[in-house]
Design an enzyme around this catalytic site. Structure first.
Site, mmCIF file in Angstrom:
data_model
loop_
_atom_site.group_PDB
_atom_site.id
_atom_site.type_symbol
_atom_site.label_atom_id
_atom_site.label_comp_id
_atom_site.label_asym_id
_atom_site.label_seq_id
_atom_site.Cartn_x
_atom_site.Cartn_y
_atom_site.Cartn_z
ATOM 1 N N CYS A 81 35.167 37.953 38.305
ATOM 2 C CA CYS A 81 35.442 36.792 39.154
ATOM 3 C C CYS A 81 34.200 36.239 39.835
ATOM 4 O O CYS A 81 34.231 35.132 40.381
ATOM 5 C CB CYS A 81 36.500 37.137 40.194
ATOM 6 S SG CYS A 81 38.076 37.654 39.484
ATOM 7 N N CYS A 214 48.757 34.576 46.571
ATOM 8 C CA CYS A 214 48.017 35.057 45.409
ATOM 9 C C CYS A 214 47.401 33.881 44.670
ATOM 10 O O CYS A 214 48.072 32.858 44.453
ATOM 11 C CB CYS A 214 48.941 35.816 44.456
ATOM 12 S SG CYS A 214 49.843 37.185 45.201
ATOM 13 N N SER A 215 46.148 34.016 44.256
ATOM 14 C CA SER A 215 45.528 32.945 43.484
ATOM 15 C C SER A 215 46.163 32.878 42.102
ATOM 16 O O SER A 215 46.499 33.901 41.504
ATOM 17 C CB SER A 215 44.022 33.183 43.350
ATOM 18 O OG SER A 215 43.757 34.421 42.721
ATOM 19 N N HIS A 345 41.884 29.315 40.517
ATOM 20 C CA HIS A 345 40.883 30.353 40.259
ATOM 21 C C HIS A 345 40.608 30.522 38.761
ATOM 22 O O HIS A 345 40.958 31.540 38.164
ATOM 23 C CB HIS A 345 41.356 31.662 40.870
ATOM 24 C CG HIS A 345 40.384 32.799 40.777
ATOM 25 N ND1 HIS A 345 39.015 32.626 40.679
ATOM 26 C CD2 HIS A 345 40.587 34.155 40.750
ATOM 27 C CE1 HIS A 345 38.428 33.803 40.613
ATOM 28 N NE2 HIS A 345 39.353 34.745 40.645
#
Length: 395
Positions: A81, A214-215, A345
């Site tokens: 990430c 939550c992404s 994301h």
């Protein structure tokens, strides 16, 4: 040598498979926007680090070739990430080291619907590069059927609640804040506003985390043009230039694993170390920062990062977000873009999207989400496995 960002660009982040485009299409859009923002042509770019996690080797070339075929070196970057901020760090190092005067950092991701599996590759967690991290989680909390990344962060949230009395409402307040911020961001995947109660009532992904904390998985791309001081002067880019005052990357140490705590294993020690190093490099503290884009992959990680960056004391982050200190009118504005939770994301683009947002904020170009008087910005991007990149920007 001083380094500057003189152009940024990004696509709208979107739900996977919701738009008929390929990763090279989104990369071309973001890269072209960054060059146009800087007012320069691709033939001035000397190197191109390109970040992504899910495409095949040399996908960076396939993407960059859509912007131009100049023959310059293209580097394929994958750091979970933290991939996009790693590409940015490479670009800054090329310029700061005097190797180049103009480098384009590019990041993109075209993802699949649904939650990630046992790592960025979605593979079996036992053979994943983050198997050691999941082993710590399983030893303390077991291993359930919910998505592994949600489990490890959800378990970190449980630990924080048990240690410090953090409440589910405080965790939900992070999601409420970031969804509210994203309502003013045309690039955000979601632009819906929710109350704390609505976030608490959403589907549970892994207790105590609900879906709206939550992404999501996302498609999208972002880019930044990084240049030297002499390039700024030569091309008259002073009005656009945002200085990269300090930047560092840290990886896991024994501290991440020794305690057996999910709070440590998801990266809080890395974030704290990166923050300390950046403040030391810059000669500035967290109190000097106006606007922050940080890695809220799950609501708990925003709270953990408040503590890691010294925005509050240990265990006080729930009260900090509840107080309004991290939104408009507070001490800092954190994730004015909506953050990962609401902006989206796409792993290979996230860190560069953070820097795009901060550049617009520091140049006073963020429109309805503008942070009044913003002069210093901080970006925090983390990837399990692990890497934490913190970047300080100043106009």
């Amino acid at each position: 040598m001083k380094t500057y960002i003189v152009g940024v660009g990004m696509t709208k982040f979107e739900k996977p498979e919701s738009r008929d485009w390929q990763y090279w299409d989104m990369a071309k859009e973001a890269g072209t926007k960054a060059l146009e923002d800087a007012g320069i042509s691709y033939d001035l770019v000397e190197q191109v680090p390109v970040g992504y996690c899910f495409q095949a080797s040399t996908a960076g070339q396939r993407a960059a070739y859509e912007i131009g075929l100049s023959g310059v070196p293209v580097y394929n970057v994958n750091n979970n990430c933290a991939t996009a901020s790693t590409a940015l760090m490479m670009a800054r190092q090329f310029v700061a080291g005097g190797i180049n005067d103009c480098v384009l950092a590019l990041g993109f991701e075209k993802m699949k619907k649904g939650a990630l599996g046992g790592g960025a590759d979605g593979g079996d967690f036992k053979t994943s590069p983050v198997a050691r991290h999941y082993g710590i989680m399983a030893a303390k909390h077991g291993f359930e059927m919910s998505p592994p990344t949600a489990q490890i962060f959800g378990d970190a949230a449980r630990e924080h609640m048990e240690l410090y009395g953090t409440t589910e409402a405080q965790l939900a307040a992070v999601g409420a804040k970031n969804h509210r911020h994203s309502a003013n961001n045309p690039y955000a995947q979601f632009q819906d506003v929710y109350t704390v109660d609505e976030i608490l009532a959403a589907k549970t992904i892994h207790r105590p985390l609900t879906k709206l904390q939550c992404s999501p998985t996302s498609d999208g791309a972002a880019a930044a043009v990084v240049v030297s001081e002499r390039f700024v002067e030569r091309h008259g880019l002073g009005d656009k230039a945002v200085e990269i005052v300090a930047q560092t990357m840290t990886t896991d140490t024994e501290e991440s694993f020794a305690s057996g705590s999910c709070i440590d294993v998801v990266g809080k020690p890395m974030s704290a170390a990166a923050g300390r190093q950046v403040f030391e490099q810059a000669g500035l503290g967290i109190e000097d920062v106006d606007v922050i884009e940080l890695h809220d992959c799950f609501s708990i990680n925003e709270l953990l990062t408040y503590e890691a960056l010294g925005m509050c004391g240990e265990g006080e982050s729930g009260k900090l977000v509840e107080s309004g200190a991290t939104t408009y009118g507070g001490k800092w504005v954190v994730n004015p873009s909506g953050g990962l939770i609401s902006k989206g994301h796409p792993l290979g683009a996230t860190g560069l999207a953070q820097v795009a947002e901060l550049s617009w904020q520091l140049r006073g170009e963020a429109g309805a989400r503008q942070v009044e008087g913003a002069r210093v910005g901080l970006a925090h991007n983390i990837g399990l496995g692990g890497a934490a990149v913190v970047t300080m920007l100043r106009k």
